[in-house]
Design a protein around this motif. Structure first.
Motif, mmCIF file in Angstrom:
data_model
loop_
_atom_site.group_PDB
_atom_site.id
_atom_site.type_symbol
_atom_site.label_atom_id
_atom_site.label_comp_id
_atom_site.label_asym_id
_atom_site.label_seq_id
_atom_site.Cartn_x
_atom_site.Cartn_y
_atom_site.Cartn_z
ATOM 1 N N ASN A 116 -1.363 14.251 -7.494
ATOM 2 C CA ASN A 116 -0.125 15.006 -7.662
ATOM 3 C C ASN A 116 0.249 15.215 -9.131
ATOM 4 N N LYS A 117 -0.767 15.399 -9.959
ATOM 5 C CA LYS A 117 -0.530 15.623 -11.377
ATOM 6 C C LYS A 117 -0.646 17.107 -11.699
ATOM 7 N N GLU A 118 0.348 17.611 -12.417
ATOM 8 C CA GLU A 118 0.348 19.021 -12.806
ATOM 9 C C GLU A 118 -0.591 19.233 -13.981
ATOM 10 N N ARG A 119 -1.321 20.332 -13.945
ATOM 11 C CA ARG A 119 -2.139 20.699 -15.099
ATOM 12 C C ARG A 119 -2.316 22.207 -15.123
ATOM 13 N N ASP A 132 -7.364 22.184 -4.863
ATOM 14 C CA ASP A 132 -6.623 23.034 -5.801
ATOM 15 C C ASP A 132 -6.395 24.430 -5.228
ATOM 16 N N LEU A 133 -7.239 24.827 -4.268
ATOM 17 C CA LEU A 133 -7.065 26.111 -3.592
ATOM 18 C C LEU A 133 -6.335 25.955 -2.258
ATOM 19 N N ALA A 134 -6.577 24.828 -1.588
ATOM 20 C CA ALA A 134 -5.942 24.605 -0.281
ATOM 21 C C ALA A 134 -4.493 24.167 -0.417
ATOM 22 N N GLY A 135 -4.172 23.525 -1.541
ATOM 23 C CA GLY A 135 -2.815 23.052 -1.748
ATOM 24 C C GLY A 135 -2.607 21.645 -1.212
ATOM 25 N N ARG A 136 -1.384 21.173 -1.350
ATOM 26 C CA ARG A 136 -1.016 19.828 -0.910
ATOM 27 C C ARG A 136 0.305 19.892 -0.157
ATOM 28 N N ASP A 137 0.727 18.752 0.356
ATOM 29 C CA ASP A 137 1.962 18.721 1.150
ATOM 30 C C ASP A 137 3.158 19.232 0.358
ATOM 31 N N ASN A 138 3.173 18.936 -0.949
ATOM 32 C CA ASN A 138 4.338 19.303 -1.766
ATOM 33 C C ASN A 138 4.093 20.518 -2.659
ATOM 34 N N MET A 158 0.822 -1.209 0.000
ATOM 35 C CA MET A 158 0.000 0.000 0.000
ATOM 36 C C MET A 158 0.856 1.260 0.000
ATOM 37 N N LYS A 159 2.089 1.136 0.508
ATOM 38 C CA LYS A 159 2.931 2.318 0.638
ATOM 39 C C LYS A 159 3.169 2.978 -0.719
ATOM 40 N N SER A 160 3.148 2.160 -1.794
ATOM 41 C CA SER A 160 3.376 2.716 -3.128
ATOM 42 C C SER A 160 2.259 3.650 -3.555
ATOM 43 N N TYR A 161 1.107 3.612 -2.848
ATOM 44 C CA TYR A 161 -0.011 4.485 -3.182
ATOM 45 C C TYR A 161 -0.124 5.668 -2.213
ATOM 46 N N SER A 162 0.859 5.827 -1.325
ATOM 47 C CA SER A 162 0.754 6.859 -0.294
ATOM 48 C C SER A 162 0.777 8.272 -0.860
ATOM 49 N N ALA A 163 1.295 8.433 -2.082
ATOM 50 C CA ALA A 163 1.316 9.771 -2.699
ATOM 51 C C ALA A 163 -0.067 10.207 -3.149
ATOM 52 N N SER A 164 -0.990 9.252 -3.253
ATOM 53 C CA SER A 164 -2.371 9.553 -3.633
ATOM 54 C C SER A 164 -3.268 9.213 -2.455
ATOM 55 N N PRO A 165 -3.619 10.207 -1.619
ATOM 56 C CA PRO A 165 -4.356 9.943 -0.374
ATOM 57 C C PRO A 165 -5.642 9.161 -0.552
ATOM 58 N N ARG A 179 -0.065 34.069 -20.829
ATOM 59 C CA ARG A 179 0.661 33.552 -21.982
ATOM 60 C C ARG A 179 -0.023 34.085 -23.236
ATOM 61 N N GLY A 180 0.643 34.969 -23.909
ATOM 62 C CA GLY A 180 0.040 35.606 -25.068
ATOM 63 C C GLY A 180 -1.146 36.457 -24.635
ATOM 64 N N ASP A 181 -2.286 36.192 -25.216
ATOM 65 C CA ASP A 181 -3.494 36.956 -24.883
ATOM 66 C C ASP A 181 -4.346 36.277 -23.817
ATOM 67 N N SER A 182 -3.888 35.147 -23.297
ATOM 68 C CA SER A 182 -4.720 34.361 -22.385
ATOM 69 C C SER A 182 -4.069 34.207 -21.011
ATOM 70 N N TRP A 183 -4.930 34.024 -20.006
ATOM 71 C CA TRP A 183 -4.469 33.733 -18.647
ATOM 72 C C TRP A 183 -4.682 32.255 -18.351
ATOM 73 N N TRP A 184 -3.741 31.687 -17.604
ATOM 74 C CA TRP A 184 -3.792 30.282 -17.215
ATOM 75 C C TRP A 184 -3.586 30.172 -15.703
ATOM 76 N N PHE A 185 -4.098 29.097 -15.132
ATOM 77 C CA PHE A 185 -3.894 28.823 -13.706
ATOM 78 C C PHE A 185 -3.245 27.455 -13.602
ATOM 79 N N ASP A 186 -2.047 27.419 -13.019
ATOM 80 C CA ASP A 186 -1.287 26.171 -12.899
ATOM 81 C C ASP A 186 -1.500 25.549 -11.526
ATOM 82 N N VAL A 187 -1.848 24.260 -11.511
ATOM 83 C CA VAL A 187 -2.092 23.575 -10.245
ATOM 84 C C VAL A 187 -1.392 22.218 -10.235
ATOM 85 N N VAL A 188 -1.182 21.709 -9.026
ATOM 86 C CA VAL A 188 -0.813 20.311 -8.831
ATOM 87 C C VAL A 188 -2.058 19.660 -8.256
#
Length: 363
Positions: free
Chosen positions: A224-227, A194-200, A1-8, A211-220
């Motif tokens: 723990n996947k970036e988008r 996405d607003l509260a954040g995560r451990d990392n 199970m430890k291998s899944y600890s990064a995904s609560p 970026r150019g004419d558009s605004w983007w919001f970057d989240v983890v």
């Protein structure tokens, strides 16, 4: 199970189901999980559908409690949990009574339990344990795939909700943060995390990037996947309003490390629970105003059930009518396009059917 600890959430599911399997194996079958055979596996899957009453407790009950500075087993914890809905808690508070507890335990999807158990035995095999997988000999469980209906607000409910959030911000500057949270969850289809954040990772004003004419919001995000998420033009005035309430420049600059959310005392970062507590008064005020203005009782009552996750669903449901499904999928962060289509584009089918209810005669 430890291998899944990064995904609560995945870790919680795996731990819960395997814990249940181990306890059931010892207590009911009188044997180790290493000695289970196919008939035991079938019996365990059946057991999950109808557990005995003494195996069922409150879903929120923790396994351990603090006792004299040490962790102690919580004797009230049970392997199966029942939930009290948000609406039931609200009704109980308003009427000064105890909330109604659902009698049906949250056993989990049979397919998911089956998959977790299979994965567990596969891990043992890979780890060198000489054992047969008792679940693998069962024909793979296939559950009927139903169209999922998102829990979303109606246009009327959303108008009342955002209207009350704006009124609160006009009345007291501290609620500029409240208004920002409500509109951000809706406009960018955000999860609370996405607003509260995560451990990392913690969101900052620099998470917004032009970026150019558009605004983007970057989240983890989840897992723990970036988008990166596209930001609506209509959201920018709310972002400016919120920043100006904090005495910041109207728009973020590249690399800005100002915390996206902070406590009223200025401490950076707030928890998901704190975010829910901040927004709850908006739901309460919107419901009260709807009742005062004579809106339908069922629409008023539904606001007792609303959670922040509904705002994500509401924004996506509204936008599915005019957005490409692939674009919506990417902003939502869904792994599969079919997930997005099943959840949000089914709503369009319902509207299509509703538009075809005219009389056959005398059109």
């Amino acid at each position: 199970m430890k291998s899944y600890s990064a995904s609560p959430s995945t870790f919680k599911n795996y731990r819960g189901y395997l814990e249940r399997l181990i306890l059931w194996s010892w207590i009911f079958q009188g044997k180790s999980v290493l000695d289970l055979v196919r008939t035991d596996a079938e019996a365990f899957l059946a057991f999950n559908k109808s557990p005995p009453a003494d195996w069922v407790g409150a879903a929120a009950m923790r396994r351990f409690t603090q006792k004299e500075g040490r962790l102690a087993f919580n004797e009230r914890w049970r392997p199966f949990g029942v939930k009290v809905t948000k609406a039931d808690r609200k009704r109980a508070t308003e009427h000064d009574t105890k909330p109604v507890v659902s009698k049906k335990p949250s056993a989990g999807s049979e397919q998911l339990i089956y998959s977790v158990c299979c994965s567990f035995y596969d891990f043992l095999l890979q780890d060198g344990v000489d054992i047969a997988n008792p679940f693998k000999s069962i024909k793979r469980i296939k559950e009927t795939r139903l169209k999922r209906r998102p829990k979303a607000l109606t246009t009327l409910q959303w108008d009342y909700l955002v209207g009350e959030a704006e009124a609160m911000a006009d009345e007291d500057p501290k609620h500029e943060r409240t208004l920002f949270i409500v509109v951000a969850l809706f406009a960018m289809y955000l999860r609370v995390s996405d607003l509260a954040g995560r451990d990392n990772w913690q969101p900052t004003m620099g998470s917004f990037e032009r970026r150019g004419d558009s605004w983007w919001f970057d989240v983890v995000g989840k897992g723990n996947k970036e988008r990166d998420i596209t930001v609506k033009d209509d959201f920018i005035p709310y972002l400016k309003r919120y920043r100006e309430s904090l005495n910041l420049s109207p728009l973020p600059y590249k690399g800005e490390d100002t915390p996206l959310l902070a406590t009223v005392h200025g401490r950076s970062g707030i928890t998901a629970r704190q975010i829910r507590n901040i927004v709850q008064p908006v739901f309460d005020r919107a419901r009260a105003r709807m009742k005062a203005e004579g809106r339908k009782e069922e629409e008023c009552q539904e606001l007792m059930e609303v959670t922040l996750h509904w705002l994500r669903h509401t924004g996506a449901t509204f936008d599915a009518k005019h957005r490409d499904s692939k674009h919506l999928q990417m902003d939502l962060g869904h792994e599969s396009l079919s997930t997005t289509q099943d959840i949000y584009y089914n709503v369009i089918n319902e509207e299509r059917a509703a538009s075809n209810r005219g009389s056959i005669r005398g059109r």
